[in-house]
Design a protein around this motif. Structure first.
Motif, PDB file in Angstrom:
ATOM      1  N   LYS A 112       1.225 -10.231   8.711  1.00 22.86           N
ATOM      2  CA  LYS A 112       2.250  -9.674   7.808  1.00 22.86           C
ATOM      3  C   LYS A 112       1.672  -9.446   6.417  1.00 22.86           C
ATOM      4  N   HIS A 113       0.922 -10.416   5.917  1.00 21.88           N
ATOM      5  CA  HIS A 113       0.297 -10.295   4.594  1.00 21.88           C
ATOM      6  C   HIS A 113      -0.691  -9.126   4.584  1.00 21.88           C
ATOM      7  N   GLY A 114      -1.489  -8.999   5.655  1.00 27.82           N
ATOM      8  CA  GLY A 114      -2.452  -7.903   5.738  1.00 27.82           C
ATOM      9  C   GLY A 114      -1.787  -6.539   5.838  1.00 27.82           C
ATOM     10  N   ILE A 115      -0.704  -6.448   6.618  1.00 22.35           N
ATOM     11  CA  ILE A 115       0.020  -5.176   6.741  1.00 22.35           C
ATOM     12  C   ILE A 115       0.601  -4.780   5.386  1.00 22.35           C
TER      13      ILE A 115
ATOM     14  N   VAL B 204       2.950   3.974  -3.921  1.00 22.76           N
ATOM     15  CA  VAL B 204       4.320   4.041  -4.433  1.00 22.76           C
ATOM     16  C   VAL B 204       5.162   2.886  -3.889  1.00 22.76           C
ATOM     17  N   LEU B 205       4.815   2.391  -2.699  1.00 22.24           N
ATOM     18  CA  LEU B 205       5.593   1.314  -2.072  1.00 22.24           C
ATOM     19  C   LEU B 205       5.289  -0.060  -2.645  1.00 22.24           C
ATOM     20  N   ARG B 206       4.325  -0.161  -3.534  1.00 18.77           N
ATOM     21  CA  ARG B 206       3.916  -1.479  -4.042  1.00 18.77           C
ATOM     22  C   ARG B 206       5.071  -2.249  -4.665  1.00 18.77           C
TER      23      ARG B 206
ATOM     24  N   ARG C 178      -7.800   5.517   7.540  1.00 20.38           N
ATOM     25  CA  ARG C 178      -7.112   4.235   7.657  1.00 20.38           C
ATOM     26  C   ARG C 178      -7.173   3.477   6.335  1.00 20.38           C
ATOM     27  N   ALA C 179      -6.196   2.605   6.143  1.00 24.02           N
ATOM     28  CA  ALA C 179      -6.217   1.690   5.001  1.00 24.02           C
ATOM     29  C   ALA C 179      -6.498   0.301   5.545  1.00 24.02           C
ATOM     30  N   TYR C 180      -7.385  -0.448   4.870  1.00 21.58           N
ATOM     31  CA  TYR C 180      -7.798  -1.770   5.329  1.00 21.58           C
ATOM     32  C   TYR C 180      -7.352  -2.840   4.346  1.00 21.58           C
ATOM     33  N   ALA C 181      -7.001  -3.999   4.885  1.00 20.09           N
ATOM     34  CA  ALA C 181      -6.678  -5.143   4.032  1.00 20.09           C
ATOM     35  C   ALA C 181      -6.876  -6.430   4.819  1.00 20.09           C
TER      36      ALA C 181
ATOM     37  N   LEU D  67      -0.452  -1.448   3.517  1.00 24.80           N
ATOM     38  CA  LEU D  67       0.598  -0.460   3.272  1.00 24.80           C
ATOM     39  C   LEU D  67       0.602  -0.012   1.812  1.00 24.80           C
ATOM     40  N   THR D  68       0.396  -0.952   0.898  1.00 28.62           N
ATOM     41  CA  THR D  68       0.358  -0.586  -0.516  1.00 28.62           C
ATOM     42  C   THR D  68      -0.913   0.166  -0.866  1.00 28.62           C
ATOM     43  N   ARG D  69      -1.979  -0.013  -0.088  1.00 25.04           N
ATOM     44  CA  ARG D  69      -3.192   0.765  -0.327  1.00 25.04           C
ATOM     45  C   ARG D  69      -3.065   2.178   0.233  1.00 25.04           C
ATOM     46  N   PHE D  70      -2.293   2.321   1.318  1.00 27.28           N
ATOM     47  CA  PHE D  70      -2.086   3.645   1.891  1.00 27.28           C
ATOM     48  C   PHE D  70      -1.059   4.432   1.085  1.00 27.28           C
TER      49      PHE D  70
END
Length: 178
Positions: free
Chosen positions: A128-131, A141-143, A53-56, A135-138
């Motif tokens: 939304k901010h956390g997702i 490339v999507l950053r 999992r990726a956490y934020a 998502l960018t940590r997982f």
């Protein structure tokens, strides 16, 4: 190096092209050929825990959301409840799903979030901010896509504090002439 004068940008381009070709010939003669990288270099690494999992952490107003995402069927769970139950208003569910829509990753990740503080609108913004961060940590490339949409920036607007001698932050008490 020849003694060249530059009168406009076109001359500069031709001069630098000639110098580059001359220096490349010297470099190629001295060293073995090097092939260019086939894939673009990713500046950031994927940050995943042992469970995959990726956490934020996401924040908005007074709300703080802890978000974990992992590959799955697109199920979103907030404080142990489904998103349709926790966020009954469809606009709040749209806010939560924006990062997936902008990155074209709908129904590809399962989200587990715990959120506290603030109201429902602030909590939706925090999720939304956390997702977006997770998502960018997982997928680093999507950053660029998520950042261009403005989802990685924490919205700094918070409620202004109440001032003394005022009814609220700026509202005055009712004026009485007598």
């Amino acid at each position: 190096m020849s003694d060249n004068t530059v009168t406009d940008l076109a001359d500069l381009g031709s001069i630098t092209a000639g110098e580059t070709a001359a220096t490349e010939g010297a470099i190629i003669a001295d060293s073995p050929p090097v092939s260019p990288p086939s894939t673009p270099a990713v500046l950031r690494e994927q940050q995943i825990d042992k469970q995959g999992r990726a956490y934020a952490t996401g924040r908005r107003k007074d709300a703080v959301a802890r978000v974990w995402i992992k590959p799955g069927s697109g199920k979103v769970t907030i404080n142990g409840r489904d998103q349709a139950v926790y966020f009954a208003r469809p606009t709040l569910r749209l806010v939560i799903n924006q990062p997936f829509q902008i990155s074209e990753r709908e129904a590809q990740y399962d989200v587990v979030a715990t959120v506290k503080g603030g109201g429902l609108s602030g909590q939706a913004g925090a999720v939304k901010h956390g997702i977006s961060q997770a998502l960018t940590r997982f997928e680093p490339v999507l950053r660029g896509v998520v950042k261009a949409a403005g989802f990685l920036t924490r919205d700094p607007r918070v409620v202004e504090r109440k001032k003394y001698g005022r009814a609220k932050a700026r509202k005055s008490f009712q004026f009485s002439k007598r």
